[in-house]
Motif scaffolding. Structure first.
Motif, mmCIF file in Angstrom:
data_model
loop_
_atom_site.group_PDB
_atom_site.id
_atom_site.type_symbol
_atom_site.label_atom_id
_atom_site.label_comp_id
_atom_site.label_asym_id
_atom_site.label_seq_id
_atom_site.Cartn_x
_atom_site.Cartn_y
_atom_site.Cartn_z
ATOM 1 N N PRO A 176 1.005 -1.190 -0.026
ATOM 2 C CA PRO A 176 -0.022 -0.096 -0.139
ATOM 3 C C PRO A 176 0.759 1.188 -0.014
ATOM 4 C CG PRO A 176 -0.947 -1.578 1.488
ATOM 5 C CD PRO A 176 0.343 -2.092 1.200
ATOM 6 N N GLN A 177 2.040 1.347 0.539
ATOM 7 C CA GLN A 177 2.777 2.542 0.431
ATOM 8 C C GLN A 177 3.530 2.840 -0.734
ATOM 9 O OE1 GLN A 177 6.318 2.203 3.553
ATOM 10 N NE2 GLN A 177 6.941 4.262 2.694
ATOM 11 N N PHE A 178 3.797 1.721 -1.696
ATOM 12 C CA PHE A 178 4.217 1.749 -2.729
ATOM 13 C C PHE A 178 3.262 1.773 -4.166
ATOM 14 C CE2 PHE A 178 7.839 1.006 -0.112
ATOM 15 C CZ PHE A 178 8.783 2.069 -0.485
ATOM 16 N N PHE A 179 2.085 1.941 -3.810
ATOM 17 C CA PHE A 179 0.996 1.849 -4.892
ATOM 18 C C PHE A 179 1.363 2.656 -5.964
ATOM 19 C CE2 PHE A 179 -1.528 5.023 -2.848
ATOM 20 C CZ PHE A 179 -2.119 5.563 -3.814
ATOM 21 N N PRO A 180 1.629 3.959 -5.650
ATOM 22 C CA PRO A 180 1.770 4.971 -6.757
ATOM 23 C C PRO A 180 2.889 4.549 -7.752
ATOM 24 C CG PRO A 180 1.743 6.332 -4.775
ATOM 25 C CD PRO A 180 1.534 4.745 -4.530
ATOM 26 N N LEU A 181 3.956 3.907 -7.067
ATOM 27 C CA LEU A 181 5.101 3.406 -8.081
ATOM 28 C C LEU A 181 4.586 2.263 -8.854
ATOM 29 C CD1 LEU A 181 7.952 3.023 -8.926
ATOM 30 C CD2 LEU A 181 8.497 2.196 -6.887
ATOM 31 N N LEU A 182 3.778 1.377 -8.541
ATOM 32 C CA LEU A 182 3.193 0.294 -9.214
ATOM 33 C C LEU A 182 2.123 0.521 -10.024
ATOM 34 C CD1 LEU A 182 3.099 -2.395 -6.186
ATOM 35 C CD2 LEU A 182 4.789 -2.324 -7.829
ATOM 36 N N LEU A 183 1.396 1.596 -10.063
ATOM 37 C CA LEU A 183 0.792 2.228 -10.687
ATOM 38 C C LEU A 183 1.567 2.605 -12.113
ATOM 39 C CD1 LEU A 183 -2.336 3.952 -9.015
ATOM 40 C CD2 LEU A 183 -2.255 1.622 -10.221
ATOM 41 N N ASP A 295 6.364 8.338 -5.906
ATOM 42 C CA ASP A 295 6.544 6.837 -5.777
ATOM 43 C C ASP A 295 5.907 6.104 -4.630
ATOM 44 O OD1 ASP A 295 8.072 6.698 -8.126
ATOM 45 O OD2 ASP A 295 10.084 7.139 -7.045
ATOM 46 N N GLU A 296 5.752 7.044 -3.643
ATOM 47 C CA GLU A 296 5.090 6.658 -2.419
ATOM 48 C C GLU A 296 3.670 7.237 -2.199
ATOM 49 O OE1 GLU A 296 8.092 5.957 0.744
ATOM 50 O OE2 GLU A 296 9.459 6.144 -0.583
ATOM 51 N N ASN A 297 3.037 6.577 -1.320
ATOM 52 C CA ASN A 297 1.492 7.070 -0.717
ATOM 53 C C ASN A 297 1.876 7.977 0.368
ATOM 54 O OD1 ASN A 297 -1.083 7.349 -0.099
ATOM 55 N ND2 ASN A 297 -0.985 5.763 1.357
ATOM 56 N N ASP A 298 1.857 9.314 0.257
ATOM 57 C CA ASP A 298 1.909 10.191 1.217
ATOM 58 C C ASP A 298 0.402 10.843 1.782
ATOM 59 O OD1 ASP A 298 1.213 11.612 -1.172
ATOM 60 O OD2 ASP A 298 3.003 12.998 -1.294
ATOM 61 N N GLY A 299 -0.498 10.090 1.496
ATOM 62 C CA GLY A 299 -1.821 10.552 1.905
ATOM 63 C C GLY A 299 -2.743 11.039 0.767
ATOM 64 N N LEU A 300 -3.652 11.573 1.365
ATOM 65 C CA LEU A 300 -4.808 12.167 0.403
ATOM 66 C C LEU A 300 -4.392 13.606 0.156
ATOM 67 C CD1 LEU A 300 -7.385 11.487 -1.096
ATOM 68 C CD2 LEU A 300 -8.782 12.402 0.836
ATOM 69 N N THR A 301 -4.025 14.073 -1.009
ATOM 70 C CA THR A 301 -3.779 15.251 -1.710
ATOM 71 C C THR A 301 -4.773 15.755 -2.572
ATOM 72 O OG1 THR A 301 -2.360 14.624 -3.200
ATOM 73 C CG2 THR A 301 -1.271 14.904 -1.010
#
Length: 581
Positions: A176-183, A295-301
């Motif tokens: 879950p922390q690295f989901f932006p990188l996997l996307l 690359d990492e999930n830093d919360g809702l922006t």
């Protein structure tokens, strides 16, 4: 003759004994060969970890990956803790050396590090090695640089799928922390890896990543546009970390400000002569651009779609031909949303879904400007919203403020009009949140009244007429909106009886009006007639799910209570075609 036979027999005995001795020693060469192979493989890894020929670039040795894999297979086959303990120090040194050398090398390290990580996961308990820091190092230092390499991307997904259960149990926050990188990985590599990605996709969803992931899935096509922009301006994405852009932006802006202070030139002067034909796309210093490429999930922006960078990017995407990669992602994103919403309805708790719905409402009319993509996404968003209301009708009361805000935007665009229609239906269908939600139902009812009177005050109904070629029987957007509003008012008043007087006044004005479509005022007149028969009205217009106060379902009359709740005559006005008889 006898001596000859004896001699022959003696020779035969001697020959046979030698043959037996050879058979007994047959396994010795195999063990010796295995030991030699093991020593050679271990020396290869040890040399690559410390030899000056490969110190700067350990992955330059083509036999290194083969050695790591063969040693891993040997450990699995022998099932020996002593063997694992002997190999581990050299494997660990190699991992550290590879990570340290990665930033100065153009060689791909992905396959090598994945092989080492597999060793850590399978034998970490034996050597007391915690694989979590190593896994995070792989994502931050390696995959962020090599996600665009199709071989590394495919191997990464295979690794994650093969170890999915272990990762979820031992390292639940990693994916879950690295989901932006996997996307980014799936956005760049497209449909050829979609099947593998969808297998690991549920593991990316957690309470901390659920809300941010929705925005990332909605903006997946924009992510492709941003990645292609980086490739055009900076070259190949393989071997360069996009995350470094964010770190280098602040010093660059500081130098620009110093240059302006000392030379008098503006920040844009230095770039005036170097503009290219691609200058209408996202600027690398745009905050939205950096947020898309993280690359990492830093919360809702919050993502500002009205920012100059986003506006320029979307305009460039409209004016230029779509790349094959973008076309594939326009098909992938709706399918990922299907999986996302299915998991949400099955596993996510009500509080998180309730927080998602306002985000969903705000994005119905804000999608990538592709007609087919927008239609697919908007359809899925509205279906999920209605499914959420069906599962938890109290959401209508809890979300009354964003619902009322969206009703006020019903005139802005066709997408927002459709959203308002669905919200009107949900408000009436679920009685403003239920029979116990009196205050919320009253506020929602007042907003419906306002929307109704605004429409009746103008012959144009405040909306632009739309021509529907080939669909003459289809109601215009104005008439559809009024029909939904009238129905919602009647349904709310049916459940919340204190609203009946106001509902009769509102529907009476519509029924007497001749500026509306005939279907609108005829429906209002039918509802007025139904309201004089409480039992039938509750059966027809009541909530779809029976409550504690009213245990009958819609469309079913409880005839055992007919003496108290029904009059003797039949209300013929609900038959429409038979009303003149």
């Amino acid at each position: 003759m006898w001596e000859v036979n004896f001699t022959d027999r003696r020779r035969h005995i001697i020959y046979s004994s030698k043959k037996k001795k050879k058979k007994k020693k047959k396994k010795a060469p195999e063990m010796a060969g295995r030991d030699r192979d093991w020593d050679f493989l271990l020396r290869t890894i040890s040399n690559s970890a410390r030899d000056s020929n490969f110190a700067a670039d350990p992955a330059a040795d083509p036999s290194l990956l083969h050695s790591v894999k063969k040693l891993y297979e040997l450990c699995k086959a022998e099932n020996s803790e002593d063997l694992v303990a002997r190999i581990y120090p050299q494997i660990n040194k190699l991992f550290q050396r590879a990570v340290a050398s990665m930033s100065q090398s153009r060689t791909s390290y992905g396959l090598l590090l994945l092989a080492i990580l597999q060793f850590y996961l399978d034998f970490g308990d034996v050597v007391l090695h915690d694989a979590d820091p190593s896994l995070r190092t792989f994502f931050r230092s390696c995959l962020s640089r090599e996600f665009a390499d199709s071989v590394v991307a495919e191997a990464t997904l295979d690794f994650l799928n093969a170890n999915k259960k272990k990762l979820l149990v031992s390292f639940p926050t990693l994916l879950p922390q690295f989901f932006p990188l996997l996307l980014k990985l799936i956005a760049w590599n497209g449909e050829k890896l979609e099947k593998s990605f969808r297998q690991i996709f549920p593991a990316l969803i957690s309470p901390g990543s659920f809300l941010p992931m929705f925005l990332s899935l909605m903006d997946l096509p924009v992510l492709v546009v941003a990645l292609e922009k980086v490739e055009r301006t900076s070259g190949s994405l393989i071997g360069s970390s996009i995350a470094s852009i964010q770190q280098s932006t602040a010093p660059k802006m500081l130098l620009d400000l110093m240059d302006e202070a000392y030379t008098g030139s503006t920040i844009g002067d230095g770039e005036a002569d170097s503009e290219s034909e691609d200058n209408n796309t996202i600027d690398v210093a745009d905050p939205l651009f950096l947020d898309l490429l993280k690359d990492e999930n830093d919360g809702l922006t919050e993502r500002h779609w009205t920012s100059p960078g986003m506006t320029a990017a979307l305009q460039a995407a409209i004016n230029s031909p779509q790349s094959d990669r973008l076309k594939q992602v326009l098909n992938i994103a709706p399918r990922l949303l299907d999986v996302y919403f299915a998991i949400a309805l099955r596993e996510v708790n009500d509080s998180i879904i309730c927080a998602l719905i306002p985000q969903l409402m705000s994005r119905v009319a804000t999608t990538f400007p592709d007609k087919t993509f927008s239609h697919k996404v908007q359809k899925r968003l509205l279906e999920f919203m209605l499914s959420s209301f069906q599962r938890s009708p109290n959401f209508v009361a809890l979300l009354k403020k964003p619902i009322m805000d969206r009703l006020g935007e019903a005139y802005d665009s066709p997408a927002k009009t459709e959203l308002a229609l669905q919200l009107c239906w949900a408000m009436g269908e679920y009685a403003g949140g239920g029979p116990s939600q009196k205050d919320a139902a009253r506020e929602l009812f007042e907003n419906l009244e306002l929307l109704l009177y605004e429409n009746l005050s103008s012959s144009r109904l405040g909306l632009r007429q739309e021509s529907n070629i080939g669909e003459t029987s289809r109601c215009s957007s104005q008439s559809r909106l009024l029909c939904f509003v009238v129905t919602a008012i009647a349904k709310l008043a049916t459940v919340h009886r204190e609203l009946l007087p106001r509902a009769r006044v509102s529907l009476g004005k519509v029924a007497r009006s001749r500026i509306s479509d005939v279907r609108v005022w005829q429906r209002a007149r039918d509802y007025l007639g139904l309201m004089t028969e409480p039992a039938i009205s509750l059966s027809v217009l009541g909530p779809s799910q029976p409550s504690d106060e009213n245990m009958q379902s819609p469309g079913i009359v409880d005839w055992s209570k007919g003496i108290r709740k029904m009059t003797a005559h039949v209300p013929f006005y609900i038959l429409r075609d038979q009303e003149a008889r």
